[in-house]
Design an enzyme around this catalytic site. Sequence first.
Site, PDB file in Angstrom:
ATOM      1  N   THR A 146       0.877  -1.179   0.000  1.00 13.04           N
ATOM      2  CA  THR A 146       0.000   0.000   0.000  1.00 13.04           C
ATOM      3  C   THR A 146       0.915   1.230   0.000  1.00 13.04           C
ATOM      4  O   THR A 146       1.380   1.642  -1.042  1.00 13.04           O
ATOM      5  CB  THR A 146      -0.953   0.007   1.211  1.00 13.04           C
ATOM      6  OG1 THR A 146      -0.200  -0.128   2.408  1.00 13.04           O
ATOM      7  CG2 THR A 146      -1.959  -1.118   1.112  1.00 13.04           C
ATOM      8  N   LYS A 168       3.561  -7.030   3.934  1.00 11.49           N
ATOM      9  CA  LYS A 168       3.319  -5.620   3.622  1.00 11.49           C
ATOM     10  C   LYS A 168       2.961  -4.926   4.915  1.00 11.49           C
ATOM     11  O   LYS A 168       2.426  -5.558   5.837  1.00 11.49           O
ATOM     12  CB  LYS A 168       2.212  -5.441   2.583  1.00 11.49           C
ATOM     13  CG  LYS A 168       0.812  -5.743   2.996  1.00 11.49           C
ATOM     14  CD  LYS A 168       0.053  -4.742   3.810  1.00 11.49           C
ATOM     15  CE  LYS A 168       0.251  -3.312   3.405  1.00 11.49           C
ATOM     16  NZ  LYS A 168      -0.506  -2.428   4.374  1.00 11.49           N
ATOM     17  N   THR A 179       0.210  -3.825  11.875  1.00 12.14           N
ATOM     18  CA  THR A 179      -0.628  -3.941  10.695  1.00 12.14           C
ATOM     19  C   THR A 179       0.098  -4.470   9.575  1.00 12.14           C
ATOM     20  O   THR A 179       1.013  -3.833   9.061  1.00 12.14           O
ATOM     21  CB  THR A 179      -1.079  -2.626  10.158  1.00 12.14           C
ATOM     22  OG1 THR A 179      -2.056  -2.219  10.994  1.00 12.14           O
ATOM     23  CG2 THR A 179      -1.692  -2.783   8.787  1.00 12.14           C
ATOM     24  N   ASN A 378      -0.333  10.775   6.454  1.00 11.07           N
ATOM     25  CA  ASN A 378      -1.593  10.336   7.035  1.00 11.07           C
ATOM     26  C   ASN A 378      -2.647  11.428   7.110  1.00 11.07           C
ATOM     27  O   ASN A 378      -3.715  11.219   7.687  1.00 11.07           O
ATOM     28  CB  ASN A 378      -1.345   9.732   8.412  1.00 11.07           C
ATOM     29  CG  ASN A 378      -0.664   8.386   8.288  1.00 11.07           C
ATOM     30  OD1 ASN A 378      -1.249   7.454   7.755  1.00 11.07           O
ATOM     31  ND2 ASN A 378       0.586   8.308   8.706  1.00 11.07           N
ATOM     32  N   SER A 383      -6.295   6.815   3.785  1.00  9.66           N
ATOM     33  CA  SER A 383      -5.606   5.536   3.611  1.00  9.66           C
ATOM     34  C   SER A 383      -6.032   4.604   4.724  1.00  9.66           C
ATOM     35  O   SER A 383      -6.671   5.013   5.676  1.00  9.66           O
ATOM     36  CB  SER A 383      -4.095   5.724   3.618  1.00  9.66           C
ATOM     37  OG  SER A 383      -3.663   6.200   4.865  1.00  9.66           O
TER      38      SER A 383
END
EC number: 2.3.1.35
Lengths: 383, 383
Positions: A146, A168, A179, A378, A383
Amino acid sequence: MSVTAAKGFSAAGIAAGIKDSGGPDLALVVNDGPRAEAAGVFTSNRVKAAPVLWSEQVLKGGRVSAVVLNSGGANACTGAPGFQDTHATAEKAAGILGHSAGEIAVASTGLIGLRLPMDKLLSGLGTAAEQLSAHGGEKAAIAIKTTDTVHKTAVAEGAGWTVGGMAKGAGMLAPGLATMLVVLTTDADLPAGALDAALRDATRTTFDRIDSDGCMSTNDTVLLLASGASEVVPDQAEFAEAVRKVCDDLGQQLIRDAEGASKDIRIEVVGAASEQEAVQVGRTIARNNLLKCALHGEDPNWGRVLSAIGTTDAVFDPDQLNVSINGVQVCRAGSVGEDRDKVDMRYREIRITADLSAGTESAVIWTNDLTADYVHENSAYSS
Amino acid sequence: MSVTAAKGFSAAGIAAGIKDSGGPDLALVVNDGPRAEAAGVFTSNRVKAAPVLWSEQVLKGGRVSAVVLNSGGANACTGAPGFQDTHATAEKAAGILGHSAGEIAVASTGLIGLRLPMDKLLSGLGTAAEQLSAHGGEKAAIAIKTTDTVHKTAVAEGAGWTVGGMAKGAGMLAPGLATMLVVLTTDADLPAGALDAALRDATRTTFDRIDSDGCMSTNDTVLLLASGASEVVPDQAEFAEAVRKVCDDLGQQLIRDAEGASKDIRIEVVGAASEQEAVQVGRTIARNNLLKCALHGEDPNWGRVLSAIGTTDAVFDPDQLNVSINGVQVCRAGSVGEDRDKVDMRYREIRITADLSAGTESAVIWTNDLTADYVHENSAYSS
């Protein structure tokens, strides 16, 4: 390398049109057998994405024949229709590959709260299946990115067997699990129970101890698939160590690629009354925004370490705390130690040691600094 | 206004040379009586600055005749010598004012881990005492500023009595107590026990519910001094409400002046099973860096609200969560609600309502966005 380093696996990564950018966004990892044993670890967030809810059920059977992974959308907070989308994805992959949908794991990453473009995803699955290759691991690793700036793969070799993997993750690295989507594969001949034990042990001290920004994802998924294609049954301890090595390697790659970060920060808590308290204190330090800003500015602001420790309920006496930064003991017995100007902070890695003087247990937590680039990444787009 | 709004108090604020900048850095607040009742609330950080350790002892007696406050240094993590510095400060003030040192509270703010320049501080105390005035409240409020861009004062009037106060704080606003030094004064005729009850009740729902960056200070101090000079004994409930109003007003001023912030964010958690869980969920949302970045970018990224809620152990069903941002219900029953493009986020205040659908309790937590300016302020120099 990657998920096709071990024998008995094929993979593909394609651009299915899920991402607006048109970049690679769909990966397929297939276990070609002879066995299809599997274990999985998922986010401990109570708000779980549809693919997590689905894959948790799949993994209860201990068998995974294939994993479908997409970037470009998390399929989280999408209600029953989102779950049906995941189900349809598994059914489609099962039909193409000749397996039961109950053996197809699904993982998604991207923005929360948006439905996936299912026509593109399902049609892309056909294309991905056509491109499956025993050399497709790298393309798969690229397709799950991403905001990652690089794709992440790792391999460890045993005596006649291999563990390989891809990951990822760059943003919501956090506790419970950072994450991430991670798929590990091995050609070792091991049952699901052995895989599960090795995987849980490995994630506990690797992915579970990196904490980039304190935020826990709805989509974290770590899978370990075994094909048995090497026909070798490894020693459990050796195998577990190989899995741990691959997880540790991938975890370090995640930290080094964390959004906007300019420093990798290793926080070692020693002298703790228990390992659990060492982890708690390490995490609390890792999440202190003021400290993370100071370290970004190459300021050895040890007072912010102490003020963070002071918010925990770990066993310690404030007058017995010691803190070293890059080997200089800037805080001794809760007060001023060596001259802070001696601390050289020019390099990317910063090593903090916090000694609680309360026992013999320890733990290492990795985090990053907090930077204007993190804020920009961010805040400038969803996202 | 400020700490001299109520009768029976004098104050001063001077530049003693503690700050390198040469700006005002020493404040003195004196209770001229006839009474000297007092209550205090301090940081719950287990690493407490020397002045906190000192003042906690003073407040046990329920009497405070004067408060010495300095900016330019926190006198935290300075060991026994730092405590002796605080003791010497109280002794000096006591000598000048003709009181016992045991009735002199001390509060400090600034960098952790540095000794105060005691010669300058003690000499400054003499100057401050000479400048004591019934109109000195504003100068005192100015002298306790650190990175505050404005000084903060508030007043509430009762029937024949007054509550006034001053506050400083901009950086480590947090739980337990937001980092701050606060001195409240009243001319109401009330004993220490009544002051204590009013103060604890007020801080619990005001200062204790603002959380700018999740970091808790070693120096938080909130004091309430009563002179009895109005000769009025107010109704306890009316008095408590006046104290709450002043605390709420000062707390809002702290949030509006938080370091680098461009948005004030009001998080109301409703439908909680208990007030405690409402507070827990509100704080967890308030500390989510990804959400704080998104709000900075005027992005109504409700997925980050849900992912934060999911990390708590509060009672809720993920499929029954509702989230509104600025009045638009962007998340309904855990899934996509109204169009996020309807949310107008141009203004400084952002209002988030998170409905847990698990009960009838609620709480409001205030926080700020996370900005590049915050990173700059906290990385460019030690503070």
